[in-house]
Scaffold this motif. Structure first.
Motif, PDB file in Angstrom:
ATOM      1  N   GLN A  93      15.118   5.160 -19.248  1.00  0.00           N
ATOM      2  CA  GLN A  93      14.673   4.384 -18.092  1.00  0.00           C
ATOM      3  C   GLN A  93      14.072   5.298 -17.031  1.00  0.00           C
ATOM      4  O   GLN A  93      13.096   4.947 -16.378  1.00  0.00           O
ATOM      5  CB  GLN A  93      15.853   3.616 -17.489  1.00  0.00           C
ATOM      6  N   ILE A  94      14.690   6.484 -16.859  1.00  0.00           N
ATOM      7  CA  ILE A  94      14.167   7.415 -15.864  1.00  0.00           C
ATOM      8  C   ILE A  94      12.715   7.739 -16.187  1.00  0.00           C
ATOM      9  O   ILE A  94      11.851   7.711 -15.313  1.00  0.00           O
ATOM     10  CB  ILE A  94      15.022   8.705 -15.823  1.00  0.00           C
ATOM     11  N   ILE A  95      12.458   7.993 -17.470  1.00  0.00           N
ATOM     12  CA  ILE A  95      11.074   8.318 -17.852  1.00  0.00           C
ATOM     13  C   ILE A  95      10.168   7.121 -17.596  1.00  0.00           C
ATOM     14  O   ILE A  95       9.069   7.259 -17.061  1.00  0.00           O
ATOM     15  CB  ILE A  95      11.020   8.782 -19.321  1.00  0.00           C
ATOM     16  N   GLU A  96      10.671   5.922 -17.928  1.00  0.00           N
ATOM     17  CA  GLU A  96       9.874   4.701 -17.673  1.00  0.00           C
ATOM     18  C   GLU A  96       9.522   4.568 -16.192  1.00  0.00           C
ATOM     19  O   GLU A  96       8.378   4.340 -15.824  1.00  0.00           O
ATOM     20  CB  GLU A  96      10.669   3.458 -18.073  1.00  0.00           C
ATOM     21  N   ILE A  97      10.560   4.719 -15.355  1.00  0.00           N
ATOM     22  CA  ILE A  97      10.342   4.549 -13.916  1.00  0.00           C
ATOM     23  C   ILE A  97       9.373   5.606 -13.404  1.00  0.00           C
ATOM     24  O   ILE A  97       8.481   5.319 -12.606  1.00  0.00           O
ATOM     25  CB  ILE A  97      11.681   4.647 -13.153  1.00  0.00           C
ATOM     26  N   ARG A  98       9.514   6.821 -13.916  1.00  0.00           N
ATOM     27  CA  ARG A  98       8.599   7.879 -13.510  1.00  0.00           C
ATOM     28  C   ARG A  98       7.165   7.526 -13.873  1.00  0.00           C
ATOM     29  O   ARG A  98       6.238   7.749 -13.098  1.00  0.00           O
ATOM     30  CB  ARG A  98       8.989   9.160 -14.233  1.00  0.00           C
ATOM     31  N   GLU A  99       7.018   6.964 -15.066  1.00  0.00           N
ATOM     32  CA  GLU A  99       5.681   6.548 -15.490  1.00  0.00           C
ATOM     33  C   GLU A  99       5.129   5.502 -14.531  1.00  0.00           C
ATOM     34  O   GLU A  99       3.977   5.549 -14.124  1.00  0.00           O
ATOM     35  CB  GLU A  99       5.723   5.970 -16.915  1.00  0.00           C
ATOM     36  N   GLU A 144       0.822  -1.206   0.000  1.00  0.00           N
ATOM     37  CA  GLU A 144       0.000   0.000   0.000  1.00  0.00           C
ATOM     38  C   GLU A 144       0.854   1.252   0.000  1.00  0.00           C
ATOM     39  O   GLU A 144       0.436   2.311  -0.437  1.00  0.00           O
ATOM     40  CB  GLU A 144      -0.894   0.015   1.244  1.00  0.00           C
ATOM     41  N   ILE A 145       2.051   1.101   0.569  1.00  0.00           N
ATOM     42  CA  ILE A 145       2.961   2.246   0.635  1.00  0.00           C
ATOM     43  C   ILE A 145       4.282   1.841   0.025  1.00  0.00           C
ATOM     44  O   ILE A 145       4.828   0.788   0.351  1.00  0.00           O
ATOM     45  CB  ILE A 145       3.202   2.663   2.098  1.00  0.00           C
ATOM     46  N   LEU A 146       4.764   2.690  -0.867  1.00  0.00           N
ATOM     47  CA  LEU A 146       6.028   2.392  -1.527  1.00  0.00           C
ATOM     48  C   LEU A 146       7.025   3.473  -1.122  1.00  0.00           C
ATOM     49  O   LEU A 146       6.765   4.658  -1.265  1.00  0.00           O
ATOM     50  CB  LEU A 146       5.793   2.413  -3.034  1.00  0.00           C
ATOM     51  N   VAL A 147       8.158   3.044  -0.576  1.00  0.00           N
ATOM     52  CA  VAL A 147       9.181   3.996  -0.158  1.00  0.00           C
ATOM     53  C   VAL A 147      10.394   3.796  -1.055  1.00  0.00           C
ATOM     54  O   VAL A 147      10.967   2.712  -1.098  1.00  0.00           O
ATOM     55  CB  VAL A 147       9.576   3.767   1.314  1.00  0.00           C
ATOM     56  N   LEU A 148      10.763   4.829  -1.794  1.00  0.00           N
ATOM     57  CA  LEU A 148      11.844   4.693  -2.764  1.00  0.00           C
ATOM     58  C   LEU A 148      12.925   5.720  -2.455  1.00  0.00           C
ATOM     59  O   LEU A 148      12.675   6.916  -2.449  1.00  0.00           O
ATOM     60  CB  LEU A 148      11.316   4.925  -4.185  1.00  0.00           C
ATOM     61  N   ASP A 149      14.120   5.219  -2.177  1.00  0.00           N
ATOM     62  CA  ASP A 149      15.228   6.123  -1.893  1.00  0.00           C
ATOM     63  C   ASP A 149      16.045   6.293  -3.173  1.00  0.00           C
ATOM     64  O   ASP A 149      16.714   5.366  -3.603  1.00  0.00           O
ATOM     65  CB  ASP A 149      16.092   5.538  -0.766  1.00  0.00           C
ATOM     66  N   GLU A 150      15.943   7.441  -3.771  1.00  0.00           N
ATOM     67  CA  GLU A 150      16.615   7.756  -5.038  1.00  0.00           C
ATOM     68  C   GLU A 150      16.379   6.663  -6.092  1.00  0.00           C
ATOM     69  O   GLU A 150      17.308   5.973  -6.511  1.00  0.00           O
ATOM     70  CB  GLU A 150      18.098   7.980  -4.799  1.00  0.00           C
ATOM     71  N   PRO A 151      15.120   6.516  -6.512  1.00  0.00           N
ATOM     72  CA  PRO A 151      14.784   5.399  -7.395  1.00  0.00           C
ATOM     73  C   PRO A 151      15.407   5.493  -8.774  1.00  0.00           C
ATOM     74  O   PRO A 151      15.604   4.477  -9.425  1.00  0.00           O
ATOM     75  CB  PRO A 151      13.268   5.462  -7.490  1.00  0.00           C
ATOM     76  N   ALA A 186       6.767  14.122 -10.996  1.00  0.00           N
ATOM     77  CA  ALA A 186       6.013  13.008 -10.422  1.00  0.00           C
ATOM     78  C   ALA A 186       5.244  13.327  -9.142  1.00  0.00           C
ATOM     79  O   ALA A 186       4.269  12.646  -8.851  1.00  0.00           O
ATOM     80  CB  ALA A 186       6.961  11.837 -10.175  1.00  0.00           C
ATOM     81  N   CYS A 187       5.683  14.304  -8.369  1.00  0.00           N
ATOM     82  CA  CYS A 187       5.148  14.405  -7.002  1.00  0.00           C
ATOM     83  C   CYS A 187       3.975  15.358  -6.870  1.00  0.00           C
ATOM     84  O   CYS A 187       3.909  16.384  -7.546  1.00  0.00           O
ATOM     85  CB  CYS A 187       6.243  14.837  -6.043  1.00  0.00           C
ATOM     86  N   ASP A 188       3.071  15.000  -5.951  1.00  0.00           N
ATOM     87  CA  ASP A 188       1.965  15.889  -5.621  1.00  0.00           C
ATOM     88  C   ASP A 188       2.404  16.890  -4.573  1.00  0.00           C
ATOM     89  O   ASP A 188       1.900  17.996  -4.508  1.00  0.00           O
ATOM     90  CB  ASP A 188       0.792  15.101  -5.019  1.00  0.00           C
ATOM     91  N   ARG A 189       3.325  16.423  -3.752  1.00  0.00           N
ATOM     92  CA  ARG A 189       3.684  17.250  -2.599  1.00  0.00           C
ATOM     93  C   ARG A 189       5.181  17.138  -2.376  1.00  0.00           C
ATOM     94  O   ARG A 189       5.783  16.108  -2.658  1.00  0.00           O
ATOM     95  CB  ARG A 189       2.937  16.726  -1.381  1.00  0.00           C
TER      96      ARG A 189
END
Lengths: 234, 311
Positions: free
Chosen positions: B167-173, B152-159, B197-200
């Protein structure tokens, strides 16, 4: 408890995907086989006595080499973070790794079963001490594996982990052999601390609860120490 | 969804995270920004139960990290910084191990691994040892690892560190797609990523939160005067200064360069009002030839620099 099984199977398989397992097993079999059979025909006795006499010393070097990577490698690579953020407890991790190491020691001992089988053709072999010896060897290996696991949880450097583990294991092996310069009152106490002393009791074929209790205490104290070391890290 | 209260972490005598508070709501994509050593990774490590906070509370749903760390770990998928995975393991074996630990049903497991391999583009490397993979592929394996239990929660440290632009665009998608239903927290030092990508956004500096809000509110909060740059032919600085300076709302006219008859000037406005129209009308009245006119936009970069470099 299911997590322990998953960690166990991962660690146990892990031993065999790298060449380390095969190297360690080969060295163990060569060393023990050589020392055992080089004197075996001189004694002219159908027993495994010599093999079991040497086992505590060879285990002191071999078992810490088996366990040194368990935590050190994870700490060094950083996969420790991945492991601990999976839904597992410290206990799951320690027990999984410990049982994998014990299973590896058992796998290492398994080929030596060829010795008693061969010897039984040469003369009349008393199977009691042999069974006792193998049971004792598993307990001894498990105790040293627990010590090695503790050493591995203390440092991210595998070599240091190996040296700490070996130092403790050798001390446990030799402590009752260095008592000639100590006061007599200390003797029974120090003798009780020696792993070799208890192992030799079992390998005579006498399975005494005091000896088993000794090995179980070493295992428990070491694993608890590893648990504390893990707690200390966060 | 996640409630963080007075979270503090000391390493010996260094204070890495200093009493931070924030809430994360369901379905939000939160970007954690900050200079190196600001405490981003430490915060995420406490959130995922890897480090124990020196003080403060973390609550995820109804669980607290003190009492139910295991329950929280089950809800979270975590990709640590630079994806430190088991180097000796084959990708498939690794994902299988994670699936087992995550208690995924035996029948579901293969399907899930296949799905993630497709999603993260791992099909070609499934049978290679992780240690032999390039950094980008390791990162993808790490991402698959984090998403294994459909958390339910995904925590990504410098994904996206170490990935190539495609790939960056893919991952962002992927992150955006996941973020529609799930809660995502990602830390990064790539600002465009946060904007995309971020809302906040939460900006941390020296263990303290110095800004928290949506991109819009952040842009407004930084009180910067609008700056309009113009390029003119057939003019001179003195008259430009006089004419444009007379427009209401203009604070100052600065000349930047003046070579080969091209005059570059910037008009600084008193407020954040848009004066581009007024300036155009004024220029139209004169003989000057306008070749360029643009307003400097408030990028996240500007905001970030302003917030993190001031004392």
């Amino acid at each position: 408890m299911r997590q322990v099984v998953h960690i166990f199977s991962k660690e146990f398989k892990g031993y065999f995907v790298t060449p380390i397992a095969y190297i360690v097993i080969s060295i163990f079999l060569i060393v023990t086989g050589w020392f055992f059979f080089s004197t075996f025909f001189l004694f002219n006795q159908a027993s495994l006595r010599n093999f079991f006499d040497l086992l505590p010393l060879t285990f002191s070097f071999i078992v810490p080499a088996v366990t040194m990577r368990l935590f050190s490698e994870e700490l060094n690579v950083g996969s420790y973070e991945i492991l601990l953020t999976l839904p597992v407890t410290y206990r799951d991790v320690i027990l999984g790794k410990f049982t994998a190491a014990v299973a590896f020691v058992a796998a290492m001992l398994a080929p030596t079963l060829a010795y008693p089988i061969c010897i039984s053709f040469l003369g009349k072999l008393d199977w009691g001490p042999v069974a006792g010896g193998y049971i004792g060897a598993i307990f001894l290996g498990a105790s040293y594996a627990a010590v090695g696991l503790l050493a591995s949880s203390l440092t991210r450097n595998q070599i240091i982990a190996f040296i700490i583990g070996t130092a403790i294991c050798i001390s446990l092996t030799l402590i009752d052999k260095m008592l000639f310069f100590l006061p007599r009152t200390l003797l029974p106490f120090l003798e009780y601390l020696g792993a070799d002393f208890h192992f030799q009791n079992i390998s005579k074929g006498i399975i005494d609860s005091r000896d088993l209790l000794y090995f179980l205490s070493v295992i428990f104290i070491s694993l608890y120490g590893a648990h504390l070391a893990m707690q200390e890290k966060n | 969804m996640i409630h963080v209260e007075n979270l503090t972490k000391h390493y010996k005598d260094i204070c890495a995270v200093d009493q931070i508070n924030f809430d994360i709501h369901k379905g939000e994509i939160l970007g954690l920004l900050g200079p190196n050593g600001a405490g981003k990774t430490t915060t995420l490590r406490m959130l995922t139960g890897f480090l124990r906070p020196t003080a403060g509370n973390i609550r995820v749903k109804d669980f607290t990290i003190e009492e139910n760390p295991l329950e929280i770990k089950k809800l979270l998928g975590y990709l640590p910084e630079s994806a430190p995975l088991y180097h000796d393991m084959i990708v498939y074996d690794y994902l299988d191990f994670v699936a087992n630990i995550r208690e995924i049903d035996r029948n579901e497991k293969l399907k899930r691994i296949k799905y993630l391999a497709d999603l993260c583009g791992l099909n070609d490397v499934m049978h290679q040892p992780i240690g032999e993979l390039s950094k980008g592929f390791k990162q993808r394996v790490g991402l698959a690892h984090a998403m294994m239990s459909d958390p339910e929660i995904l925590v990504l440290d410098e994904p996206t560190s170490g990935l190539d632009p495609n790939q960056i665009i893919e991952i962002r998608e992927i992150i955006k797609r996941i973020g529609k239903e799930k809660t995502v927290i990602l830390s990064t030092h790539i600002l465009s990523e946060v904007e995309a990508a971020c809302d906040r956004v939460v900006i941390i500096k020296q263990g303290k939160i110095i800004a928290d809000g949506s991109m819009e509110t952040l842009k407004q909060s930084v009180n910067r005067k609008n700056r309009i740059n113009i390029l003119l032919l057939n003019s001179d600085y003195e008259s430009v200064k006089k004419e444009l300076g007379s427009i209401a709302g203009v604070e100052e006219v600065q000349m930047e360069t003046n070579n080969e008859g091209v005059l570059q000037a910037s008009v600084i406005c008193r407020s954040s009002a848009d004066l581009r129209g007024d300036i155009y009308r004024k220029i139209k009245e004169t003989e000057w030839i306008l070749i360029e006119l643009y307003q400097e936009t408030q990028t996240l970069e500007n905001i970030f620099r302003e917030l993190t470099t001031e004392n």
